[in-house]
Design a protein around this motif. Structure first.
Motif, PDB file in Angstrom:
ATOM      1  N   LYS A  65      -0.434 -12.175   5.178  1.00 16.73           N
ATOM      2  CA  LYS A  65       0.516 -11.084   5.386  1.00 16.73           C
ATOM      3  C   LYS A  65      -0.155  -9.852   5.999  1.00 16.73           C
ATOM      4  N   SER A  74      -1.155  -4.566  -2.160  1.00 15.98           N
ATOM      5  CA  SER A  74      -1.422  -5.963  -2.542  1.00 15.98           C
ATOM      6  C   SER A  74      -2.412  -6.029  -3.699  1.00 15.98           C
ATOM      7  N   ASP A 131      -5.925 -13.200   3.524  1.00 15.01           N
ATOM      8  CA  ASP A 131      -4.515 -12.902   3.252  1.00 15.01           C
ATOM      9  C   ASP A 131      -3.734 -12.933   4.567  1.00 15.01           C
ATOM     10  N   PHE A 138      -1.142  -1.444   3.068  1.00 19.76           N
ATOM     11  CA  PHE A 138      -0.686  -2.768   2.627  1.00 19.76           C
ATOM     12  C   PHE A 138      -1.708  -3.439   1.727  1.00 19.76           C
ATOM     13  N   LEU A 174      -1.041 -10.378   9.584  1.00 22.13           N
ATOM     14  CA  LEU A 174       0.105 -10.264  10.489  1.00 22.13           C
ATOM     15  C   LEU A 174       0.367  -8.803  10.870  1.00 22.13           C
ATOM     16  N   VAL A 175       0.137  -7.889   9.921  1.00 22.11           N
ATOM     17  CA  VAL A 175       0.284  -6.459  10.224  1.00 22.11           C
ATOM     18  C   VAL A 175      -0.657  -6.062  11.357  1.00 22.11           C
TER      19      VAL A 175
END
Length: 580
Positions: A159, A266, A157, A262, A162-163
Motif C-alpha cells: 500500500k 500503518s 508493504d 501513511f 503504491l503511494v
C-alpha cells in the motif's frame, strides 16, 4: 534521438565494459538498499527500555561492515569501467573526426571557419565527454536504485509503495518538460562557442594586419556582439537547466512526506514495525534521490548531445570521393601534360575556367600570367587534383602513354609534383623535419645539399641549434623569406619529375632571388615546370607563356613572340617596366 543513436553505435565497441558497469551498479545499489534493512532490524532490537539485544546488534554491525566494503569496492571498479568506456569513446570520436578532416574535399576546409572546426574537435568533444561520464556514473546507478528500491518497498508493504508509485510520474513529467526546453538553448550555446573560437583564431593569426589597419575597435565590437549572444544563450540554458533540480526536489519532498504520514498511520495500526517505518523513510529518500541526480544528468546530457550533434555533423560530412580500387598508380611521370576542354567553377552560378586546352611537352617550362582572379591558382589546384574538373580531362604521360588524372591515385599523382607556393607552410618541429618532410629517409648530406641549393644553409647555421632548431607553428619565429627558402629546400630535396612554382620567390630579397632563380634553372633542367608569376621579369626564359584572362588562355608564346604581338601580355609587361 538521432544523435543518441549515433553515440550508442560507438558504445557497441565497449559492450563488455558496459555489462560489467551495469553489474557493479546493481551490486552497489543492492548493498546500499540492504543497509536500511540492517538499520531497521537494529532499531527493532533497541525499541523497548532495558531490553537491548547487544549480541544481535553486534551481529548486525558485522554484516553492515561487509556490506559497506562490498559497496565501496563495487562503486570504485564501476567508476574505473565508466572512465575507460567514456574516454575510449571520446578517443574514437576524435580519431574519426580528425581522419575525416584528412579526407574532406578542400572546398569544405576552404568554406568553413577553421576555428569552428577546431572548436568541434576540442571543446565540443570535451563537453560531450563530461556529460557522458556523468551519465554513466549516475544514470546506471540511479536507474538501478529506483528499480531496487521499489522491489524492497513492495516486500515490506504494498500500500505504501503504491503511494510512492502514484506520485512518481509528476517528477518525471516536470523533468521531461524542462529537458526539452534546454536542448535548443544548449545547441545555440555550442554553435555560438564555435563562432567565437573561429573569430579568436582568425584574429590571433592575423593580429599584425588588424593592428596595421587600426581595426582593433571593429574587431572588439564584433567580438562583443558574439560574446553577448553567447551570454544570452548560456544564461537561458543555465536558467532552464537550473529549474530541474528544485522542481524535482519539491515533488520528491511530497513523496517523502506522504510515505511518512501513511507509514506512521500503518505503524500505529500495527501494520508495520517502527524499524520497518525507518526502512520506508530511508527508501523513500533513496528512491527520490536518483530523480534529482538523473534530472541533473539529463541537463548535462542535453548539453553533451548538442555538442555531439556538431561533432557527428563533421564526421558525417561527405568525404572526398575515394580512389577507385583499380586506380592507376603513376610511378614516374615523363612530364607530358594534356589538358582537353577543361571547365571548372567553385560555384555553379559563377563560371571561372571554360574550355581550357593545353599541350605540354616533357621538360617544358610553362609560365602562367594574368590579372588577379583569372584562374591561375585554380589551374594549379586542378593539376594537383585538389579540386576535380567539371568537364574535360587532364592527362599525364608515363613511358609515352597518357593517363587521365581522374583514373589514378591522388597520392601517386601528387608525389610526381614538387610544389612551392606563395603561402608558406611549416609544421611545428625542427628545421630538419621540415626540410625532410617529403623524403624522411634523406641522408644528412642530401639535406644539407638541398638547403645550400636553396640558399638556406647559411641562415640555418646561424640559428641556435642549426638544423635541430625548433620552430613554432607555421615557422612563426622565422622571417617570411626564411620560411620560403625552407619550402624551396624541401622541394629541392625531393626533386620530382614535375614542378609547380606559384610566386615562389615573392618574399625573398632581390639579391637572393637572383641566386634562387639560378638554382631553379638548374632544378628545372629536364623537368616539366609550371610557373605562376606576377613579376614578368622572372619568366623571360620560359619555353611557353600562357596569358590567362577570365579563365581562358587568350595568348600563348615565348616572351619575345608575345611582346611582338602587342596584345594583353605586352600591356602587362609595359605596365611593369615602362619608363615615366
Amino acid at each position: 534521438m538521432k544523435t543518441l543513436n549515433k553515440v550508442l553505435r560507438y558504445m557497441k565497441r565497449y559492450i563488455p565494459l558496459l555489462v560489467i558497469s551495469l553489474l557493479l551498479a546493481t551490486i552497489t545499489v543492492a548493498m546500499t538498499l540492504y543497509f536500511p534493512i540492517l538499520t531497521g532490524d537494529a532499531l527493532d532490537l533497541i525499541v523497548q527500555k532495558g531490553a537491548v539485544d547487544f549480541v544481535g546488534i553486534m551481529a548486525i554491525a558485522k554484516k553492515a561492515i561487509v556490506v559497506i566494503i562490498i559497496s565501496a569496492v563495487s562503486q570504485w571498479v564501476m567508476n574505473v569501467c565508466n572512465n575507460k568506456m567514456t574516454y575510449h569513446m571520446v578517443m574514437d570520436i576524435r580519431k574519426d573526426a580528425f581522419e575525416k578532416i584528412e579526407r574532406l574535399p578542400l572546398r569544405y576546409i576552404d568554406g568553413k571557419p577553421h576555428g569552428d572546426i577546431v572548436s568541434r574537435i576540442i571543446a565540443d568533444v570535451d563537453t560531450f565527454a563530461e556529460g557522458l561520464l556523468l551519465g554513466f556514473t549516475q544514470l546506471f546507478s540511479g536507474a538501478a536504485t529506483i528499480v531496487g528500491t521499489l522491489l524492497f518497498m513492495l516486500l515490506l508493504d504494498v500500500k505504501i509503495t503504491l503511494v510512492v508509485v502514484v506520485l512518481t510520474p509528476i517528477s518525471l513529467f516536470v523533468a521531461s518538460f524542462i529537458a526539452k526546453k534546454t536542448y535548443s538553448m544548449f545547441q545555440l550555446q555550442s554553435k555560438t562557442k564555435g563562432e567565437q573560437t573561429a573569430l579568436i583564431n582568425e584574429m590571433i593569426e592575423n593580429q599584425k594586419v588588424v593592428q596595421a589597419f587600426c581595426h582593433e575597435d571593429e574587431v572588439q565590437e564584433e567580438f562583443e556582439e558574439i560574446n553577448q549572444r553567447l551570454e544570452k544563450y548560456a544564461l537561458n540554458a543555465t536558467f532552464f537547466s537550473s529549474l530541474v533540480n528544485p522542481s524535482t526536489r519539491f515533488v520528491n519532498s511530497l513523496v517523502y512526506a506522504a510515505v511518512g504520514v501513511f507509514g506512521a498511520l500503518s505503524a500505529i495500526l500495527g501494520g508495520i514495525t517502527v524499524g520497518q517505518l525507518s526502512c520506508f523513510l530511508s527508501y523513500a529518500n533513496q528512491y527520490t534521490k536518483p530523480f534529482n541526480e538523473i534530472s541533473g544528468v539529463v541537463t548535462e546530457l542535453q548539453n553533451a548531445l548538442a555538442c555531439a550533434a556538431r561533432i557527428f555533423e563533421l564526421i558525417e560530412e561527405e568525404a572526398e570521393e575515394p580512389d577507385a580500387k583499380d586506380a592507376y598508380v603513376l610511378e614516374q611521370a615523363d612530364g607530358s601534360v594534356s589538358i582537353d576542354g577543361v571547365s571548372f567553377s567553385y560555384t555553379p552560378e559563377q563560371e571561372l575556367i571554360e574550355d581550357f586546352n593545353l599541350q605540354v611537352r616533357p621538360g617544358q617550362r610553362v609560365a602562367i600570367v594574368g590579372p588577379t582572379g583569372c584562374g591561375k591558382t585554380t589551374f594549379i589546384n586542378l593539376l594537383m587534383r585538389f579540386y576535380d574538373v567539371k568537364d574535360g580531362s587532364i592527362s599525364l604521360g608515363e613511358e609515352g602513354e597518357m593517363h587521365d588524372v581522374m583514373s589514378m591515385t591522388r597520392k601517386s599523382l601528387r608525389s610526381n609534383y614538387g610544389m612551392v607556393l606563395q603561402e608558406t607552410w611549416l609544421k611545428k618541429g625542427t628545421i630538419r623535419e621540415n626540410i625532410c618532410m617529403g623524403k624522411p629517409d634523406a641522408t644528412e648530406e642530401e639535406m644539407i645539399a638541398a638547403a645550400k641549393a636553396a640558399y638556406a644553409h647559411s641562415f640555418i647555421k646561424r640559428l641556435p641549434q642549426g638544423y635541430d632548431t625548433q620552430i613554432s607553428e607555421d615557422g612563426g619565429n622565422l622571417s617570411q623569406g626564411q620560411k620560403q627558402l625552407l619550402c624551396i629546400a624541401r622541394v629541392m630535396l625531393c626533386l620530382p619529375p614535375m614542378l609547380i612554382l606559384d610566386e615562389a620567390t615573392s618574399s625573398i630579397d632581390t639579391r637572393t632571388e637572383i641566386k634562387i632563380q639560378k638554382a631553379f634553372l638548374t632544378m628545372m633542367q629536364g623537368r616539366t615546370s609550371f610557373i605562376v608569376a606576377h613579376r614578368l621579369s622572372t619568366i623571360r626564359e620560359a619555353d611557353v607563356i600562357l596569358v590567362m584572362k577570365e579563365g581562358k588562355i587568350i595568348e600563348q608564346g615565348t616572351h619575345e613572340e608575345l611582346l611582338a604581338q602587342k596584345g594583353f601580355y605586352a600591356e602587362l609587361y609595359n605596365s611593369q617596366f615602362a619608363t615615366v
